[in-house]
Write a protein that holds these residues in place. Structure first.
Motif, short mmCIF file in Angstrom:
data_model
loop_
_atom_site.label_atom_id
_atom_site.label_comp_id
_atom_site.label_asym_id
_atom_site.label_seq_id
_atom_site.Cartn_x
_atom_site.Cartn_y
_atom_site.Cartn_z
N GLU A 1 -22.73 -3.18 8.51
CA GLU A 1 -22.01 -1.91 8.48
C GLU A 1 -21.83 -1.45 7.03
O GLU A 1 -21.56 -2.26 6.14
N MET A 2 -21.99 -0.14 6.82
CA MET A 2 -21.98 0.39 5.46
C MET A 2 -21.00 1.57 5.37
O MET A 2 -20.80 2.32 6.33
N THR A 3 -20.39 1.71 4.21
CA THR A 3 -19.44 2.79 3.94
C THR A 3 -19.87 3.55 2.68
O THR A 3 -20.48 2.97 1.79
N CYS A 4 -19.56 4.85 2.64
CA CYS A 4 -19.86 5.68 1.48
C CYS A 4 -18.57 6.08 0.78
O CYS A 4 -17.57 6.41 1.44
N LEU A 5 -18.59 6.06 -0.52
CA LEU A 5 -17.49 6.57 -1.34
C LEU A 5 -18.02 7.80 -2.07
O LEU A 5 -18.93 7.70 -2.90
N ASP A 6 -17.45 8.98 -1.76
CA ASP A 6 -17.83 10.22 -2.42
C ASP A 6 -16.79 10.57 -3.48
O ASP A 6 -15.57 10.53 -3.23
N ILE A 7 -17.29 10.93 -4.66
CA ILE A 7 -16.42 11.29 -5.79
C ILE A 7 -16.81 12.69 -6.26
O ILE A 7 -18.00 12.99 -6.43
N CYS A 8 -15.82 13.52 -6.46
CA CYS A 8 -16.07 14.91 -6.79
C CYS A 8 -15.17 15.36 -7.95
O CYS A 8 -13.97 15.04 -7.99
N VAL A 9 -15.74 16.10 -8.88
CA VAL A 9 -14.99 16.70 -9.99
C VAL A 9 -15.27 18.19 -9.99
O VAL A 9 -16.43 18.61 -9.99
N ASP A 10 -14.22 18.99 -9.99
CA ASP A 10 -14.35 20.45 -10.03
C ASP A 10 -14.46 20.89 -11.49
O ASP A 10 -13.51 20.75 -12.27
N LYS A 11 -15.64 21.42 -11.88
CA LYS A 11 -15.84 21.83 -13.27
C LYS A 11 -14.88 22.94 -13.69
O LYS A 11 -14.53 23.05 -14.88
#
Length: 811
Positions: free
Chosen positions: A152-162
């Protein structure tokens, strides 16, 4: 759509506690003091990280009593590496000993104290205590084919608003590290926003769900004590969470984090059977083969499905010689109306160049081959200097730079593929491997299969570690692991069986460079090619490994559970041996590619699975943490490093090949390809007929030999064609003698000495090209009776023997 043949299993989870207790009688590391010892623990089925004890200084009997814990997936092969080091302030720390221990030997609910011998003939020991406890109520769903496992696999999404980056941080860099992930590190440039569509900067990390990763966020200009460390498990699954990072509290950088389960279906097909597309092709091709055989052999009735033999053409490499010879071979088969009897064509190295060109025409085998041969003549006889002009070199540089920016692994192999394209094509060729499916849509042509080998880039010689990699228009697969991907996906990035970064399919020239990658050689391979022996150098390139499970109880347990791996002691090489290994095994011009098995783990019983094909001389098969799924890249080379032939894809049990038309395009040792294949099959317990050739025949070979299956219906008959000029010297066509001086001159084909067909000669004269085409075509036509007799015997065998389960019927 191809079905995934892997099975879903429920795997229990356990907690492994490892207590490193003490070591004893560790020898002095230098003349001034005792060793300063610490122990490193590496268990890659549970974490990417290596953990270690504290250093105990200046003692030969260090005591640690330090404890480490790992969460185990019980259906995975968990092998712990224990490495004892001597710390050195001035020079590099010394690795003194390495132990590998199969954790599966510890029963759940038990504690076991192990005292490992660190020297087979000395008193040195390391004492470690293992405890395995069940995680009651917890399990993990895995997918497996019995050899490899997708967890089983999980994703970590990281976002920065310019748009929300503070002015004082613009132009700086944000470094994000998740060591227990596929990507491990990502860097975000905090550049100003240039538009509405450009205002978000994102990155993604993939990790095993049951692991415990931590995100480290390091903002350029931030004090070391202000670096953010965030346990990923503290984030609520599916919910976005804001994190503030800043060197100045009043003006922080806002970062958004979100985790989610990766529920997508696998993009790696895990199984050892044929894919659905190939099965469908076979059902169509079988009908064509049956009708052709009925006419060709004057049969008095239609063949039933189980009576239709599977006939294959297999070829060797040999650069332009192999490319040219294959055209002649196919022309001869075409003139005998035999091409429509052939189900598979396999190629290696240079023979794949002609295959690639032919399959650009969806109906090539149904047409006169003369236009294809004339086109090949034009490309073979033209000067190749245009491939090396400054203008062309500039094109190569730009092309490879573009590929690297897209995310491909680039290497000298890609450059070689571009050179092949320049030498044998008039311009950029946009054809791709998957395009060849058009030539198979109605079963109208034989199915092409190309072969390469996966090796270790800088650790082993080819003979010490190798794995078959098969390429078809449908799939690319590592046969040893039963792992296959769509041909369109080769070159994309994968983790845990999922495609994490799709890339456009490469042009066929890059495949041609890979299949004929004769340049990815190391000194060990060169030595073996020169003298057929590596024995002298093995003391430098192979680890000294000692089996420690030699007591009666351990041996008894291994007999009861043969999937258990023995405990091993690996002696580190001396500095001199290490340098020699680097010199002997380094491949300066390797061919690296994204590893589509990356992240997949080995099943606890992988070593006993019947599909797990190993080589007797490949010692690393007993060291699962060093197998291909645990490596970052594939290193694919020309299969001629081991066997200059393309038999292995045809020996897969599900292909059920009955007659192999073997064409060896080598200039010397005309039976080496079949003899080495016979040895390989003997080692693998695969069916292959005896290859018995007298020394006299080896010195003066005939045009054709039949090696019979001796009545075993699973054993193919081999009809072998060495590249020889025998009766062709006297006959221009079968039964038609050469009479004039010109005709006799045309029968002189120089295959030895200063032959124009030597491997490194890319350009032939038109006269030499025509001679080689005519010779290889004649050798097929002149042995029509032997081929037809092999086909008759194959049909008779299938009619009298119990039908094998072919899995496809004629529609």
């Amino acid at each position: 759509t191809n079905t995934t043949l892997s099975l879903q299993e429920e795997s229990a989870l356990s907690l492994l506690t490892v207590k490193v207790v003490q070591a004893a009688h560790i020898p002095w590391a230098d003349l001034m003091s005792n060793a300063d010892c610490y122990v490193c623990l590496w268990l890659p089925s549970c974490t990417n990280k290596t953990v270690q004890t504290r250093t105990i200084s200046n003692t030969s009997d260090p005591v640690w009593n330090e404890t480490f814990q790992f969460t185990l997936c019980n259906n995975v092969k968990n092998v712990l590496h224990l490495m004892l080091h001597d710390e050195d302030v001035i020079t590099k720390n010394d690795l003194l000993y390495t132990l590998t221990f199969d954790v599966g030997k510890i029963p759940i609910g038990e504690t076991k104290l192990e005292t490992f011998r660190l020297n087979p003939s000395g008193p040195e020991t390391l004492q470690v205590q293992f405890t395995v406890q069940e995680f009651k109520g917890y399990c993990e769903k895995i997918l497996t084919n019995g050899v490899i496992v997708a967890r089983e696999m999980t994703c970590l999404d990281i976002c920065v608003d310019k748009q929300r980056i503070p002015e004082n941080l613009k132009g700086k860099r944000l470094t994000l590290v998740v060591e227990d992930s596929c990507e491990k590190k990502s860097k975000l440039e905090l550049s100003p926003c240039t538009g509405v569509a450009d205002h978000m900067q994102t990155c993604r990390f993939h990790y095993v769900t049951r692991w415990d990763p931590k995100l480290t966020a390091d903002l350029e200009g931030t004090d070391q004590q202000n670096i953010q460390i965030i346990p990923v498990r503290s984030l609520h699954m599916g919910q976005e969470q804001k994190i503030l990072i800043s060197p100045v509290p009043a003006r922080p950088l806002e970062m958004k984090l979100k985790t989610k389960d990766c529920t997508e279906k696998l993009n790696v097909r895990m199984g050892f059977s044929l894919c659905d597309d190939e099965k469908l092709y076979l059902s169509k091709r079988k009908k064509i083969v049956a009708n052709t055989l009925k006419k060709l052999l004057n049969l008095d009735r239609d063949l039933e499905a189980h009576e239709v033999p599977v006939i294959a053409v297999t070829t060797t490499g040999g650069g332009v010689r192999a490319m040219t010879s294959l055209y002649g071979t196919l022309s001869g088969l075409k003139k005998l109306n035999l091409l429509d009897c052939v189900t598979y064509i396999t190629g290696a190295s240079g023979s794949t160049w002609s295959m690639s060109k032919l399959y650009e025409d969806p109906n090539w085998s149904q047409k006169d081959l003369s236009p294809h041969i004339q086109d090949a003549c034009r490309s073979v006889t033209k000067s190749k200097m245009s491939a090396f002009t400054f203008e062309r070199l500039g094109f190569y540089r730009e092309e490879l730079s573009t590929r690297a920016k897209m995310g491909y692994k680039t290497s000298f192999t890609d450059l070689w593929g571009l050179i092949i394209e320049s030498m044998f094509y008039d311009g950029v060729n946009d054809a791709k491997l998957s395009d060849q499916k058009k030539a198979l849509a109605h079963g109208q042509n034989p199915l092409p299969l190309c072969l390469a080998m996966n090796v270790k880039a800088n650790e082993c010689s080819t003979l010490d570690y190798k794995e078959w990699c098969e390429f078809s228009p449908y799939e690319v697969g590592l046969l040893k692991y039963g792992a296959f991907i769509r041909s369109e996906d080769f070159g994309s990035e994968f983790f845990m069986g999922r495609r994490t970064k799709p890339l456009p399919e490469s042009r066929i020239c890059y495949m041609q460079g890979l299949w004929s990658n004769i340049f990815s050689i190391n000194l060990m391979d060169a030595w073996y090619a020169a003298v057929s022996s590596e024995n002298f150098w093995h003391c430098f390139t192979r680890d000294a490994v000692h089996e420690l499970d030699d007591d009666e109880e351990a041996l008894r347990k291994r007999r009861l559970s043969s999937s258990d791996l023995s405990t091993r002691l690996v002696e580190p090489p001396s500095n001199f041996n290490r340098k020699m290994r680097e010199i002997l095994t380094n491949r300066p011009l390797d061919g690296s590619h994204h590893n589509f098995t990356k992240g997949l783990q080995m099943h606890k019983e992988y070593s006993t699975h019947e599909g797990f094909c190993t080589f007797d001389d490949t010692k690393l098969d007993n060291s699962p943490n060093n197998l291909t799924p645990f490596t970052e890249e594939l290193c694919l080379v020309d299969s001629a490093y081991y066997i200059n032939a393309s038999f292995p894809p045809l020996l897969r049990e599900d292909r059920k090949v009955d007659v192999l038309l073997s064409f060896d395009y080598g200039l010397s040792d005309k039976f080496k390809s079949v003899e080495r294949t016979k040895k390989y099959c003997s080692d693998q317990n695969l069916c292959f007929p005896n290859v018995e050739v007298s020394e006299e025949e080896k010195a003066n070979p005939k045009e054709c030999y039949a090696f019979q299956n001796c009545g075993n219906p699973k054993c193919p008959t081999i009809v072998h064609f060495p590249l020889v000029n025998d009766t062709f010297k006297r006959f221009k066509h079968p039964g038609v003698e050469r009479l004039t001086d010109q005709e006799k001159e045309e029968g002189i084909v120089q295959l030895d000495g200063r032959s124009p067909y030597r491997l490194l000669n890319p350009t032939y004269s038109k006269e030499d090209f025509d001679k080689l085409i005519n010779l290889t075509e004649y050798n097929v036509e002149n042995n029509e009776k032997m081929i037809l007799e092999a086909l008759r015997q194959a049909i008779t065998c299938k009619q009298t023997c119990k039908p094998r389960d072919y899995g496809t019927e004629m529609h």
